[in-house]
Design a protein around this motif. Sequence first.
Motif, PDB file in Angstrom:
ATOM      1  N   GLN A 154     -37.129 -18.516  -4.138  1.00  0.00           N
ATOM      2  CA  GLN A 154     -36.130 -19.272  -3.583  1.00  0.00           C
ATOM      3  C   GLN A 154     -35.939 -18.736  -1.977  1.00  0.00           C
ATOM      4  N   CYS A 156     -33.323 -19.294   0.346  1.00  0.00           N
ATOM      5  CA  CYS A 156     -31.829 -19.157   0.989  1.00  0.00           C
ATOM      6  C   CYS A 156     -30.786 -18.681  -0.214  1.00  0.00           C
ATOM      7  N   LYS A 157     -29.986 -18.220   0.133  1.00  0.00           N
ATOM      8  CA  LYS A 157     -28.894 -17.644  -0.755  1.00  0.00           C
ATOM      9  C   LYS A 157     -27.856 -18.763  -1.173  1.00  0.00           C
ATOM     10  N   ASP A 158     -27.880 -19.893  -0.630  1.00  0.00           N
ATOM     11  CA  ASP A 158     -26.706 -20.915  -1.020  1.00  0.00           C
ATOM     12  C   ASP A 158     -27.505 -22.108  -0.685  1.00  0.00           C
ATOM     13  N   PRO A 159     -28.147 -22.597  -1.808  1.00  0.00           N
ATOM     14  CA  PRO A 159     -28.803 -23.862  -1.639  1.00  0.00           C
ATOM     15  C   PRO A 159     -28.135 -25.028  -1.752  1.00  0.00           C
ATOM     16  N   TYR A 160     -26.779 -24.977  -1.862  1.00  0.00           N
ATOM     17  CA  TYR A 160     -25.911 -26.162  -1.812  1.00  0.00           C
ATOM     18  C   TYR A 160     -25.036 -26.400  -0.563  1.00  0.00           C
ATOM     19  N   ALA A 161     -25.507 -25.383   0.509  1.00  0.00           N
ATOM     20  CA  ALA A 161     -24.943 -25.661   1.759  1.00  0.00           C
ATOM     21  C   ALA A 161     -25.110 -27.009   2.426  1.00  0.00           C
ATOM     22  N   SER A 165     -24.711 -30.489  -3.930  1.00  0.00           N
ATOM     23  CA  SER A 165     -24.032 -30.109  -4.936  1.00  0.00           C
ATOM     24  C   SER A 165     -24.827 -30.121  -6.383  1.00  0.00           C
ATOM     25  N   LYS A 166     -24.263 -29.211  -7.393  1.00  0.00           N
ATOM     26  CA  LYS A 166     -25.316 -28.458  -8.514  1.00  0.00           C
ATOM     27  C   LYS A 166     -25.523 -29.893  -9.397  1.00  0.00           C
ATOM     28  N   ARG A 216     -30.488 -33.617   4.084  1.00  0.00           N
ATOM     29  CA  ARG A 216     -29.356 -33.846   3.630  1.00  0.00           C
ATOM     30  C   ARG A 216     -28.840 -35.111   3.272  1.00  0.00           C
ATOM     31  N   GLY A 222     -30.243 -28.858  -4.764  1.00  0.00           N
ATOM     32  CA  GLY A 222     -30.412 -27.567  -4.215  1.00  0.00           C
ATOM     33  C   GLY A 222     -31.469 -27.607  -3.143  1.00  0.00           C
ATOM     34  N   CYS A 224     -33.418 -25.474   0.130  1.00  0.00           N
ATOM     35  CA  CYS A 224     -33.447 -24.271   1.304  1.00  0.00           C
ATOM     36  C   CYS A 224     -34.688 -24.664   2.361  1.00  0.00           C
TER      37      CYS A 224
END
Length: 301
Positions: A154, A156-161, A165-166, A216, A222, A224
């Motif tokens: 993976q 990136c740390k925040d894949p929902y930036a 949305s999960k 997006r 998710g 990255c």
Amino acid sequence: MRPVTTILMLTLVTTAALTACGSDVRKTPPAASPSPSSSASAAPADVDLRHEVVAHGMLMQKKAGGPVELCIGGVLDSYPPQCGGPTIEGEFSWDALEPERSEGITWTNDSVWAVGRFDPKAGPTGTFALTQPVRTTAPAGMPQPSPSGRDFPQLCKDPYAGGGSKSAGGPEADTNPLTNLLPTLDGYAASWVSDGSSLFNVLVTGDAATAHREIRKVWKGGLCVEQRDVPTEADINAAQETLGKEGNDLGILTSGGSVGSLEVDATFVDAAMRARILAIVEPWLTPDQVRITSLIQPLPH
């Protein structure tokens, strides 16, 4: 046989072509591949056919009393399997190899090691004259092949930036808009899925933030995106296509795009052949972006 283009989904989303004897193909022997975070490996020693060489593959006798072939390329996963390769010459016996037999065909399910002299011009697939008995273990100094251990992390740390949305990236999510968009991104290089099947990791050579915003618009799951200085998918595909047209006489068995490199497997590779392959793909790839593997290798001394 014409190359077959496939999309590898749920592990690596990239284009690759495979020239082999069928659609369900396993490679023999297994070849290591660079991970997304690594570059193509250094060039191995070139083969000099004036000396003894080593080959690793399964043995196939397609009819009783017929020639035994050493399958060093693709193997069609059927029953019995189907493959071809250089014809074995010299003293040979199945006795110590525990072969399987069906429908008049005899073969080894496990790959074996053969040491001898290879003549690529003898017959349609060449001959391999044994100088040692066929064995199930590697000759001294020759490492046993192992699985690649390819890692697809993976990125990136925040894949929902950025509006993700999960709940938007479950197994039932429609990924077609995303996969259709990816090749159109500026500098698109490769992508793969991690965290089961819900998190897409994308590499581009252009601006990662711009690519993230574009993705997006069609994918809220998710995601990255990372910028990396690697060949684009378009460059790898162009190099591979040209190699397929101009390198038909080079004994190339398979070629395909990996992350950051074009991987080429050939029956054997000498210095002249390596130079020609690199010259063919030079408009798109540098030598360190081309990983050339000779399936017939020099015998270690």
